[in-house]
Design a protein around this motif. Structure first.
Motif, PDB file in Angstrom:
ATOM      1  N   LYS A 167      -5.669  15.964  -7.186  1.00 42.59           N
ATOM      2  CA  LYS A 167      -4.857  15.515  -8.326  1.00 42.59           C
ATOM      3  C   LYS A 167      -4.811  14.046  -8.324  1.00 42.59           C
ATOM      4  CE  LYS A 167      -0.285  16.576 -10.055  1.00 42.59           C
ATOM      5  NZ  LYS A 167       0.944  17.085  -9.815  1.00 42.59           N
ATOM      6  N   ASP A 168      -5.041  13.556  -9.558  1.00 45.37           N
ATOM      7  CA  ASP A 168      -4.798  12.066  -9.606  1.00 45.37           C
ATOM      8  C   ASP A 168      -3.612  11.655  -9.843  1.00 45.37           C
ATOM      9  OD1 ASP A 168      -4.837   9.343 -10.192  1.00 45.37           O
ATOM     10  OD2 ASP A 168      -6.561   9.749 -11.696  1.00 45.37           O
ATOM     11  N   VAL A 169      -2.876  10.900  -8.697  1.00 47.20           N
ATOM     12  CA  VAL A 169      -1.015  10.502  -8.875  1.00 47.20           C
ATOM     13  C   VAL A 169      -1.088   9.062  -9.244  1.00 47.20           C
ATOM     14  CG1 VAL A 169      -0.642  12.626  -7.301  1.00 47.20           C
ATOM     15  CG2 VAL A 169      -0.857  10.389  -6.430  1.00 47.20           C
ATOM     16  N   THR A 170      -2.049   8.391  -9.436  1.00 44.16           N
ATOM     17  CA  THR A 170      -1.950   7.036  -9.703  1.00 44.16           C
ATOM     18  C   THR A 170      -0.753   6.595 -10.486  1.00 44.16           C
ATOM     19  OG1 THR A 170      -4.557   7.042  -9.530  1.00 44.16           O
ATOM     20  CG2 THR A 170      -3.444   4.922 -10.003  1.00 44.16           C
ATOM     21  N   TYR A 171      -0.551   7.360 -11.665  1.00 47.74           N
ATOM     22  CA  TYR A 171       0.312   6.667 -12.289  1.00 47.74           C
ATOM     23  C   TYR A 171       1.645   7.784 -12.487  1.00 47.74           C
ATOM     24  CZ  TYR A 171      -3.151   3.383 -13.589  1.00 47.74           C
ATOM     25  OH  TYR A 171      -3.925   2.351 -13.464  1.00 47.74           O
ATOM     26  N   LEU A 172       1.633   8.854 -11.565  1.00 53.00           N
ATOM     27  CA  LEU A 172       2.800   9.661 -11.459  1.00 53.00           C
ATOM     28  C   LEU A 172       3.943   9.097 -11.186  1.00 53.00           C
ATOM     29  CD1 LEU A 172       2.043  12.718 -12.400  1.00 53.00           C
ATOM     30  CD2 LEU A 172       1.982  13.236  -9.904  1.00 53.00           C
ATOM     31  N   PRO A 173       5.282   9.491 -11.564  1.00 54.58           N
ATOM     32  CA  PRO A 173       6.372   8.861 -11.024  1.00 54.58           C
ATOM     33  C   PRO A 173       6.627   9.572  -9.607  1.00 54.58           C
ATOM     34  CG  PRO A 173       6.836  10.261 -12.924  1.00 54.58           C
ATOM     35  CD  PRO A 173       5.180  10.047 -12.960  1.00 54.58           C
ATOM     36  N   PRO A 174       7.297   8.653  -8.906  1.00 54.85           N
ATOM     37  CA  PRO A 174       7.594   9.063  -7.410  1.00 54.85           C
ATOM     38  C   PRO A 174       8.360  10.368  -7.387  1.00 54.85           C
ATOM     39  CG  PRO A 174       8.509   6.890  -7.788  1.00 54.85           C
ATOM     40  CD  PRO A 174       8.196   7.450  -9.264  1.00 54.85           C
TER      41      PRO A 174
ATOM     42  N   GLU B 169       5.229   1.307  -6.844  1.00 59.08           N
ATOM     43  CA  GLU B 169       4.527   0.196  -7.443  1.00 59.08           C
ATOM     44  C   GLU B 169       3.227   0.599  -8.078  1.00 59.08           C
ATOM     45  OE1 GLU B 169       5.683  -3.549  -7.256  1.00 59.08           O
ATOM     46  OE2 GLU B 169       5.680  -2.973  -5.172  1.00 59.08           O
ATOM     47  N   THR B 170       3.058   0.098  -9.238  1.00 63.55           N
ATOM     48  CA  THR B 170       1.749   0.443  -9.953  1.00 63.55           C
ATOM     49  C   THR B 170       0.544  -0.311  -9.609  1.00 63.55           C
ATOM     50  OG1 THR B 170       3.167   1.087 -11.813  1.00 63.55           O
ATOM     51  CG2 THR B 170       0.857   0.858 -12.251  1.00 63.55           C
TER      52      THR B 170
ATOM     53  N   THR C 160       0.797  -1.175  -0.039  1.00 67.74           N
ATOM     54  CA  THR C 160       0.034  -0.161   0.264  1.00 67.74           C
ATOM     55  C   THR C 160       0.941   1.228   0.148  1.00 67.74           C
ATOM     56  OG1 THR C 160      -1.603  -1.143   1.177  1.00 67.74           O
ATOM     57  CG2 THR C 160      -1.962   1.149   1.214  1.00 67.74           C
ATOM     58  N   LEU C 161       1.905   1.292   0.841  1.00 67.49           N
ATOM     59  CA  LEU C 161       2.818   2.549   0.896  1.00 67.49           C
ATOM     60  C   LEU C 161       3.560   2.663  -0.409  1.00 67.49           C
ATOM     61  CD1 LEU C 161       2.781   4.062   3.600  1.00 67.49           C
ATOM     62  CD2 LEU C 161       5.147   2.886   4.080  1.00 67.49           C
ATOM     63  N   ARG C 162       3.935   1.622  -0.885  1.00 66.11           N
ATOM     64  CA  ARG C 162       4.928   1.722  -2.067  1.00 66.11           C
ATOM     65  C   ARG C 162       4.022   2.380  -3.339  1.00 66.11           C
ATOM     66  NH1 ARG C 162       9.604  -0.805  -2.921  1.00 66.11           N
ATOM     67  NH2 ARG C 162       8.907  -1.540  -4.974  1.00 66.11           N
ATOM     68  N   MET C 163       2.736   1.888  -3.328  1.00 63.50           N
ATOM     69  CA  MET C 163       1.774   2.402  -4.277  1.00 63.50           C
ATOM     70  C   MET C 163       1.713   3.936  -3.956  1.00 63.50           C
ATOM     71  SD  MET C 163      -1.004  -0.348  -5.388  1.00 63.50           S
ATOM     72  CE  MET C 163      -1.570  -0.967  -3.647  1.00 63.50           C
ATOM     73  N   ILE C 164       1.403   4.437  -2.746  1.00 61.37           N
ATOM     74  CA  ILE C 164       1.253   5.784  -2.610  1.00 61.37           C
ATOM     75  C   ILE C 164       2.619   6.313  -2.976  1.00 61.37           C
ATOM     76  CG2 ILE C 164       0.859   7.614  -0.843  1.00 61.37           C
ATOM     77  CD1 ILE C 164      -0.643   5.155   0.782  1.00 61.37           C
ATOM     78  N   ALA C 165       3.878   5.862  -2.837  1.00 61.70           N
ATOM     79  CA  ALA C 165       4.907   6.478  -3.014  1.00 61.70           C
ATOM     80  C   ALA C 165       5.249   6.527  -4.714  1.00 61.70           C
ATOM     81  CB  ALA C 165       6.137   5.531  -2.384  1.00 61.70           C
ATOM     82  N   GLY C 166       4.692   5.499  -5.178  1.00 63.21           N
ATOM     83  CA  GLY C 166       4.932   5.512  -6.715  1.00 63.21           C
ATOM     84  C   GLY C 166       5.749   4.535  -7.170  1.00 63.21           C
TER      85      GLY C 166
END
Ligand code: ADP
Ligand code: MG
Length: 365
Positions: A67-74, A55-56, A47-53
């Protein structure tokens, strides 16, 4: 600073065989200290790694504010992460370690200097800036890691079991320090731990996870006093909540919980709460600290009570507390936690006073 919103977030590995995170919905308020709590393997780090970017997500969305950051690089999320293994660079001084993220962002030298000193002061490592990590204790190294995380003034601070490599005493001290630091900086923080005491003492709210799912989210006292499931009830609190299988019986005006070898009579006002369970088998829960023993410790705060008779089976004298194990019939052992030293002997008969305002009833699934 920003609000973080996870929307039906999923991460499956190995072609869907491993559901590491399985539909998490959670809003972490702006400036909040949220603790993600759960056993090893429940999906906290993922979960944390997805929030950090890092993990996709397999599906779902991550929002920072609107702001949708789902696919934004870290690097475009302005987050910082602190790991269990301090991950400070051994070949760099403390100063250079803390300065590193600012150098990457190409801050001017004077500003870097100002910010490094500010962060080092906050973490009380201002005297150590010229040292190398090998010359530091574990606790000091972790301070460097935290200083490096906050120096960029991140929107979101992510911490993954940051204290678990420290010895017990230092861990307790650092808990308070990290909590105070976060209160001062007001940075939205998501703190992962499997340690329920850490969660209780640090979190503004606790989110309890198991098997990739979020079970309950709430302030520490709420999760402790009103757990919504057997899992949450037993994961929080030590020694863990006593659980006994009982059948709910109606007897005239009142209700009796019938177990094997024991009975717990309840006053009529429990009819409303337990009416739907009449003649059904349920799991009765009571925390060790919500009982006392007649003649041994004070009962002043208990308003409504029931008595259970038992025979002392075992005594754990912890110094500050005593855990009395009592057999209440048919080998059902119940643990009672009492403050201080309790002069009881194995084999003696006791009357256990159950605080009825703190009992729990769970569906037997
Ligand atoms: P936690 O941090 O709560 O201990 P994790 O998020 O690390 O849990 O792991 C959750 C589940 O996902 C575990 O079953 C773990 O083995 C699995 N998992 C994590 N990362 C991977 C990966 N890269 N590939 C396959 N399975 C993974
Ligand atoms: Mg983990």
């Amino acid at each position: 600073m920003v609000e973080v919103r996870l929307e039906n977030l999923k991460k499956y590995f190995d072609n869907g065989r491993v559901k590491a995170v399985d539909g998490v919905n959670l809003t972490i308020k702006d400036g909040e200290f949220l603790v993600l709590l759960g056993p090893s393997g429940c999906g906290k780090t993922t979960t944390l790694r997805m929030i950090a970017g890092l993990e996709t997500p397999t599906s779902g969305r991550i929002w920072f504010g609107d702001k949708d950051v789902t696919y934004l690089p870290p690097k475009d999320r302005n987050i910082s992460m602190v790991f269990q293994s301090y991950a400070v660079w051994p070949h760099m001084t403390v100063y250079d370690n803390i300065a590193f993220p600012l150098k990457i962002k190409k801050y001017p030298k004077e500003e870097i200097d100002k910010k490094v000193k500010w962060a080092a002061e906050l973490l009380q490592i201002g005297e150590l800036l010229d040292r190398y990590p090998a010359q530091l204790s574990g606790g000091q190294r972790q301070r460097v890691a935290v200083a490096r995380a906050i120096v960029v003034e991140p929107n979101v601070l992510l911490m993954d079991e940051p204290l678990s490599n420290l010895d017990a005493k230092l861990r307790v001290a650092m808990r308070a320090e990290i909590k105070k630091l976060q209160t001062k900086l007001k940075v939205t923080t998501i703190y992962v731990t499997h340690d329920q005491v850490e969660a209780m003492t640090m979190g503004d709210r606790i989110a309890v996870m198991n098997r990739g799912k979020l079970l309950q989210v709430g302030p520490p006292t709420e999760v402790y006093l009103k757990p919504n499931s057997i899992f949450v009830a037993t994961f929080i609190g030590a020694p863990e909540m006593n659980l006994l299988e009982v059948t709910v019986k109606e007897t005239g005006d009142s209700i009796v919980l019938e177990g094997e070898g024991f009975e717990i009579p309840l006053p009529s006002d429990f009819k409303e709460l337990l009416g739907k369970y009449i003649d059904k088998t349920v799991i009765f829960g009571i925390r060790p600290e919500h009982m006392t023993i007649e003649g041994v410790s004070s009962l002043e705060h208990v308003k409504r009570s029931a008595i259970l008779e038992g025979i002392v089976d075992f005594i754990e004298a912890l110094g500050t507390d005593t855990i009395v194990h009592a057999n209440i019939g048919s080998g059902n052992i119940i643990k009672v936690k009492l403050p201080g030293h309790i002069p009881l002997e194995v084999g003696s008969k006791v009357k256990i006073v159950v605080d009825l305002d703190n009992i729990h009833v769970f569906d037997k699934n």
